[in-house]
Design an enzyme around this catalytic site. Structure first.
Site, PDB file in Angstrom:
ATOM      1  NE  ARG A 147      -2.593 -33.869  -5.397  1.00  0.00           N
ATOM      2  CZ  ARG A 147      -3.458 -34.504  -6.198  1.00  0.00           C
ATOM      3  NH1 ARG A 147      -3.061 -34.942  -7.404  1.00  0.00           N
ATOM      4  NH2 ARG A 147      -4.702 -34.705  -5.815  1.00  0.00           N
ATOM      5  CG  ASP A 149       0.412 -42.267  -7.980  1.00  0.00           C
ATOM      6  OD1 ASP A 149       1.032 -42.310  -6.900  1.00  0.00           O
ATOM      7  OD2 ASP A 149       0.634 -43.065  -8.910  1.00  0.00           O
ATOM      8  CD  GLU A 196       6.626 -39.270  -9.923  1.00  0.00           C
ATOM      9  OE1 GLU A 196       7.222 -39.958 -10.759  1.00  0.00           O
ATOM     10  OE2 GLU A 196       6.171 -39.741  -8.854  1.00  0.00           O
ATOM     11  CG  HIS A 197       1.491 -37.886  -9.272  1.00  0.00           C
ATOM     12  ND1 HIS A 197       2.141 -38.722  -8.380  1.00  0.00           N
ATOM     13  CD2 HIS A 197       1.573 -38.485 -10.466  1.00  0.00           C
ATOM     14  CE1 HIS A 197       2.581 -39.788  -9.008  1.00  0.00           C
ATOM     15  NE2 HIS A 197       2.257 -39.666 -10.287  1.00  0.00           N
ATOM     16  CD  GLU A 218       3.615 -41.250 -13.020  1.00  0.00           C
ATOM     17  OE1 GLU A 218       2.915 -41.470 -12.011  1.00  0.00           O
ATOM     18  OE2 GLU A 218       4.481 -42.039 -13.430  1.00  0.00           O
ATOM     19  CE1 TYR A 221      -1.433 -42.191 -14.231  1.00  0.00           C
ATOM     20  CE2 TYR A 221      -0.562 -41.706 -12.049  1.00  0.00           C
ATOM     21  CZ  TYR A 221      -0.403 -42.249 -13.315  1.00  0.00           C
ATOM     22  OH  TYR A 221       0.787 -42.841 -13.656  1.00  0.00           O
TER      23      TYR A 221
END
Length: 238
Positions: A147, A149, A196-197, A218, A221
């Site tokens: 996905r 960031d 990720e994300h 990761e 955010y």
């Protein structure tokens, strides 16, 4: 060169022919279905399959189908309605209860998933779970589930601060995705896995005797203190 239509591609797979996809962005109105043992689907030049807007996966491997090889593909989410979002996926492999074939496992090599969008400024692309592996004895060999960031700035859009002069940081429900990978099958092995994300758990592993040799992730955010997702979640009793 325009991509081929959905029906000829699906018709090639139905009798068990292998399918080679040339470099293009393929937008289909249904799922490509792999139903025969030993079928190969190979993308050249990162052939991109955009999942249909119904929430159905771009690719589906039926249960009790051995020796399938999927390689060299980019699977991408499409904009979905709120009704189509639940249970949406980009690739679904088999069904729960299918043990797979330990002597002829399925293999997923160099396949990448994203809830970004084509063009990259499209922030409406969504999918609940990018990859679902329900059958057993499947090998994951270099798979990245992403996905975004950040995305490219839209025409005329200002930068979000001097440190972000070239891109737009993804926020909230933009490019929504809750889970990167969900494994329900037993004896699934991953030799290279990145997630990720996403806005929930990156990986949910419910199958027995799973093996992961390399894993990278990761966290997102664009979340606050209420975020309760984890990078790698193993089910109780596994």
């Amino acid at each position: 060169r325009p991509p081929p239509a959905f029906r000829p591609a699906r018709a090639a797979l139905a009798p068990g022919l292998d399918l080679v996809l040339s470099p293009a962005v393929y937008r289909f109105d249904g799922s490509l279905v792999v139903s025969r043992d030993g079928t190969v689907v190979l993308g050249l030049g990162m052939a991109t399959l955009v999942a249909p807007s119904s929430g159905a996966p771009a690719l589906r491997v039926l249960p009790h189908v051995a020796g399938v090889r999927l390689a060299g593909l980019l699977l991408e989410a499409a904009p979905l309605s709120s009704a189509a979002y639940p249970r949406s996926s980009l690739l679904v492999w088999g069904e729960e209860g299918d043990p797979g074939d330990p002597n002829d496992p399925g293999v997923l090599s160099d396949v990448f998933f994203r809830a970004g969008g084509t063009p990259p400024r499209d922030r409406r692309a969504t999918v609940e779970t990018m990859l679902r592996i329900n059958s057993g004895n499947v090998v994951i060999d270099h798979v990245w589930l992403w996905r975004p960031d950040h995305l490219s700035l839209r025409e005329g859009e200002g930068a979000d601060g001097p440190a972000r002069s070239e891109y737009h940081p993804v926020r909230g429900d933009e490019c929504r995705c809750d889970v990167a990978l969900e494994v329900a099958g037993d004896d699934v092995t991953a030799y290279g896995l990145a997630a990720e994300h996403v806005l929930g758990d990156m990986v949910r592993w419910e199958g027995d005797r799973g093996v992961v040799r390399f894993y990278q992730s990761e966290l997102p955010y664009d979340v606050d203190e209420s975020y309760n997702g984890v990078s790698y979640k193993v089910g109780e009793g596994v």
